[in-house]
Scaffold this motif. Sequence first.
Motif, PDB file in Angstrom:
ATOM      1  N   TYR A   1       0.921 -19.765  -1.793  1.00 35.11           N
ATOM      2  CA  TYR A   1       2.300 -19.324  -1.956  1.00 35.11           C
ATOM      3  C   TYR A   1       3.247 -20.529  -1.920  1.00 35.11           C
ATOM      4  CZ  TYR A   1       0.272 -14.883  -0.620  1.00 35.11           C
ATOM      5  OH  TYR A   1      -0.504 -13.767  -0.563  1.00 35.11           O
TER       6      TYR A   1
ATOM      7  N   VAL B   1       5.280 -13.122   2.117  1.00 39.66           N
ATOM      8  CA  VAL B   1       5.781 -12.069   1.228  1.00 39.66           C
ATOM      9  C   VAL B   1       7.015 -12.559   0.472  1.00 39.66           C
ATOM     10  CG1 VAL B   1       6.855  -9.784   1.147  1.00 39.66           C
ATOM     11  CG2 VAL B   1       4.857 -10.167   2.594  1.00 39.66           C
ATOM     12  N   CYS B   2       7.932 -13.203   1.175  1.00 37.61           N
ATOM     13  CA  CYS B   2       9.160 -13.675   0.539  1.00 37.61           C
ATOM     14  C   CYS B   2       8.885 -14.790  -0.466  1.00 37.61           C
ATOM     15  CB  CYS B   2      10.159 -14.154   1.600  1.00 37.61           C
ATOM     16  SG  CYS B   2      10.870 -12.803   2.579  1.00 37.61           S
TER      17      CYS B   2
ATOM     18  N   MET C   1       7.913 -12.586  -3.551  1.00 41.62           N
ATOM     19  CA  MET C   1       8.898 -11.604  -4.001  1.00 41.62           C
ATOM     20  C   MET C   1      10.317 -12.158  -4.005  1.00 41.62           C
ATOM     21  SD  MET C   1       7.748  -8.029  -2.204  1.00 41.62           S
ATOM     22  CE  MET C   1       6.255  -7.172  -2.709  1.00 41.62           C
TER      23      MET C   1
ATOM     24  N   GLY D   1      11.756  -9.593  -0.785  1.00 39.17           N
ATOM     25  CA  GLY D   1      10.654  -9.610   0.173  1.00 39.17           C
ATOM     26  C   GLY D   1      11.025  -8.942   1.482  1.00 39.17           C
ATOM     27  N   TRP D   2      12.194  -9.265   1.998  1.00 38.71           N
ATOM     28  CA  TRP D   2      12.626  -8.661   3.259  1.00 38.71           C
ATOM     29  C   TRP D   2      12.865  -7.158   3.105  1.00 38.71           C
ATOM     30  CZ3 TRP D   2      12.034  -9.210   8.039  1.00 38.71           C
ATOM     31  CH2 TRP D   2      11.976 -10.473   8.635  1.00 38.71           C
TER      32      TRP D   2
ATOM     33  N   ALA E   1       3.808  -6.038   6.008  1.00 37.06           N
ATOM     34  CA  ALA E   1       3.740  -7.300   5.273  1.00 37.06           C
ATOM     35  C   ALA E   1       2.295  -7.653   4.943  1.00 37.06           C
ATOM     36  CB  ALA E   1       4.386  -8.417   6.094  1.00 37.06           C
TER      37      ALA E   1
ATOM     38  N   GLN F   1      18.159 -10.959  -5.480  1.00 40.73           N
ATOM     39  CA  GLN F   1      17.757 -11.331  -4.126  1.00 40.73           C
ATOM     40  C   GLN F   1      18.901 -11.111  -3.144  1.00 40.73           C
ATOM     41  OE1 GLN F   1      14.727 -12.000  -3.409  1.00 40.73           O
ATOM     42  NE2 GLN F   1      13.904 -12.397  -5.443  1.00 40.73           N
TER      43      GLN F   1
END
Length: 290
Positions: free
Chosen positions: A78, A153-154, A157, A162-163, A197, A271
Amino acid sequence: MVAIPMESVFKRLSKEEVETFGLVLLSHGIVHQAVRRENGWELRIDSAHVAEAERLIDQYREENPLPPVIHEDIFLDYKRSLAGVWGALLLAAVHVYVYTIADTHLLISAYAATAGRILGGDWYRAASALLLHADVVHLAGNMAGIAVLVSAVCSIMGWGVGWLMVLSSGIAGNLLNAVVYKAGHSSIGASTAVFGALGILSAWQVLRRARHPGRRLRALMPLGAGLALLGFMGSSVHTDILAHLFGFLSGITIGGLYGATVKNIPDVKIQAAALMITAVILLRAWLGAY
């Protein structure tokens, strides 16, 4: 001794490529040098044989195409993100407020994920309970999970979407937990979102690997790894196992839908909007008891 003029022809090569191409050139008697640079290796060719060397290497590449790169990692590869770290600090700040400034018992009573109260209309508790923790050990474990998993995750995404997805999986997990228990059950903690998550990452990796022909069965490895982590991290005596499971399953659903429909990270405007929605949900949950 007469120096042979050399030209840099093949640049930014890997060590394996420079060794392979060198053997191809050597087999045809072409003089060459391998030189290491900051951005990789390069081959320098006898100026009189540059055209022939290029033809030979092009021919070799056509006959021996490089196989597609398949990443074998589970939760790596990532882009770097610190979004989860900021979330972990928020949990710490709320914990300090609850246990040093406010009426602790009153807040926990008002904001815990109490099954009967949630089904009775206090839907905000499914979100507000994610911000509360029983003690420092409980807090520290969830801070670590948020910092690592939510950051991951963030990174795939985006810092807002993501959050929002992680929060949604945590809320969904608590709601499903309330439906199952119906009454007589109450819980607090961000662990439902942490496992959400984990589910998001597992689903995303499964879909990512499944796109490679012939590797569909191995695509299930991240899901197995996620289940293993669920069992390892979420089965101690005082944990709410069903909440963890529902958070994980919610994350799989959300991550799967995202991976199947969204191909690129949304732009900054999306975002920002997603992060604002996340903040509004948490703020509204915090004000829900009033």
